[in-house]
Design an enzyme around this catalytic site. Structure first.
Site, PDB file in Angstrom:
ATOM      1  N   CYS A 117       0.806  -1.222   0.000  1.00 57.81           N
ATOM      2  CA  CYS A 117       0.000   0.000   0.000  1.00 57.81           C
ATOM      3  C   CYS A 117       0.840   1.272   0.000  1.00 57.81           C
ATOM      4  CB  CYS A 117      -0.984  -0.007   1.170  1.00 57.81           C
ATOM      5  SG  CYS A 117      -0.238   0.106   2.816  1.00 57.81           S
ATOM      6  N   HIS A 129      -2.647   1.324   6.856  1.00 55.42           N
ATOM      7  CA  HIS A 129      -3.017   1.211   5.446  1.00 55.42           C
ATOM      8  C   HIS A 129      -3.192   2.603   4.868  1.00 55.42           C
ATOM      9  CE1 HIS A 129      -4.307  -0.943   1.886  1.00 55.42           C
ATOM     10  NE2 HIS A 129      -5.354  -0.137   1.782  1.00 55.42           N
ATOM     11  N   HIS A 157      -5.663   1.857  -4.402  1.00 59.61           N
ATOM     12  CA  HIS A 157      -4.777   1.310  -3.370  1.00 59.61           C
ATOM     13  C   HIS A 157      -4.366  -0.113  -3.706  1.00 59.61           C
ATOM     14  CE1 HIS A 157      -7.921  -1.054  -0.778  1.00 59.61           C
ATOM     15  NE2 HIS A 157      -8.338  -0.972  -2.022  1.00 59.61           N
TER      16      HIS A 157
END
Length: 384
Positions: A279, A327, A339
């Protein structure tokens, strides 16, 4: 579901529960999606006609998978942080080695100069300049010589002082290099520990998924998709999207173009492209392509980049998720992020509110005052 299949699934859930309990102390695993409403929860019993897992059993599997992949994400960012520190420490050690080399060369030159001075004195009969001066019968020579002796004294003292300082510098460089080496070794151990945690949790998740039959995996995927949709719908129902009207900067458009061009490439923990990403690897490389270097990990991006109110979000901004900032996705507009989700998935788009939002940060922050978010202030979180 047959007795044997039900037993396998129950055993798999038990195993991964144990793995989750054995996670590092103090680590909080927030569910990335809210649980289903009680009124919509199906019966816990399996369908006799199909023999497949009940919806309640699959919901338990979904939650456990979320926990495992969240734990893997936390460990991945720990790994990335250790990797970044190792790069910095290695670079520092190279600089120290260069300083030590130059310092040693300088010390050798100073020693040569001192040796040349000693040889000159030897060629003068071994007498120091002061003694030769006192033996002179010429008054003018005495006066001229006295000036030269003073200059010689100053030069000798300067040479000795420079040699002493150079030796002290070398000792300090060696001490610094030793400290950097110790940090590098500690970082290597932290990196290895994080890697072990990542692999253990991913293996447990894969074991749990492998206990499901194809039809059960498909139902599980639909459950996961519906959970994300519910979270996104709840986020949009606040009316937040009507307030988000920010326009991307030129750099922001470049970063978005890079990130969206990676759609379809696989997630891989620790990866920064170009074939795969995790990520924060995706977001950091997207902004690097736009000419703006940003921190490598999602936690560092959250800590170091300018925070803006969610209502002031614009394409290119980074949306940080979960209480531990484990994240990150890039906002691309219309309530959507791009993402790299997790192992087994590919870079994709998702609803910005499909996971719990911690806040928003801006890599290309300018001097304008964003609504309700002065420099250094945290974002409003009630909309996320």
């Amino acid at each position: 579901m047959g007795t044997r299949r039900r037993g396998l699934l129950a055993a798999a859930v038990t195993v991964v529960c144990a793995v989750t309990v054995l996670a590092a102390p103090g680590t909080a695993f927030a569910n990335p999606t809210p649980p289903p409403a009680p009124s919509t929860a199906p019966s816990a019993s399996a369908s006799p006609a199909t023999g497949s897992a009940s919806s309640a059993e699959l919901e338990a599997v979904r939650k456990k998978l979320d926990e495992l992949y969240r734990a893997a994400a936390v460990a991945t960012e720990e790994y990335n942080d250790a990797e970044e520190k190792a790069k910095l420490q290695s670079a520092q050690m190279v600089r120290l080695a260069q300083k030590i080399l130059k310092g040693q060369e300088k010390l050798d030159r100073l020693k040569d100069r001192a040796g040349a001075a000693a040889a000159a004195q030897y060629r003068g009969g071994g007498l120091p300049p002061e003694a030769r001066l006192m033996l002179s019968d010429d008054p003018q020579e005495f006066l001229d010589g006295a000036g030269r002796v003073r200059q010689g004294h100053h030069a000798a003292q300067g040479l000795l002082g420079e040699m002493t300082r150079t030796q002290e510098d070398l000792r300090q460089y060696a001490k610094d290099a030793d400290a950097q080496w110790r940090k590098l070794e500690a970082g290597r151990k932290a990196k290895a520990k994080a890697q072990k945690k990542i692999e253990k949790r991913i293996a447990a998740a894969e074991k749990l998924e492998s206990a499901l039959e194809k039809e059960e995996r498909e139902r599980l995927a639909r459950l996961q998709e519906r959970a994300a949709q519910r979270a996104q719908s709840d986020w949009l129902s606040s009316g937040i999207l009507e307030e988000i009207k920010g326009e991307a900067t030129a750099q922001g458009r470049e970063a978005v173009a890079y990130a969206t061009a990676q759609i379809g490439k696989p997630y891989q923990w620790g990866a920064e492209g170009p074939k795969a990403y995790d990520c924060s690897g995706l977001t950091s490389q997207a902004w690097a392509s736009a000419g703006r270097g940003i921190p490598r990990t999602s936690q560092a991006q959250w800590k170091q980049l300018r925070r803006v109110d969610i209502r002031d979000m614009r394409p290119g901004d980074l949306v940080i998720y979960f209480d531990d900032a484990s994240h990150v996705g890039m906002y691309v507009g219309d309530g959507t992020i791009v993402h790299a989700p997790r192992p087994g998935r590919s870079v994709t788009t998702a609803g910005a509110g499909s996971m719990p939002i911690l806040g928003v940060v801006r890599p290309d922050a300018d001097t304008r005052t964003e609504r309700g978010a002065p420099a250094g202030a945290g974002p409003r979180t009630d909309a996320g």
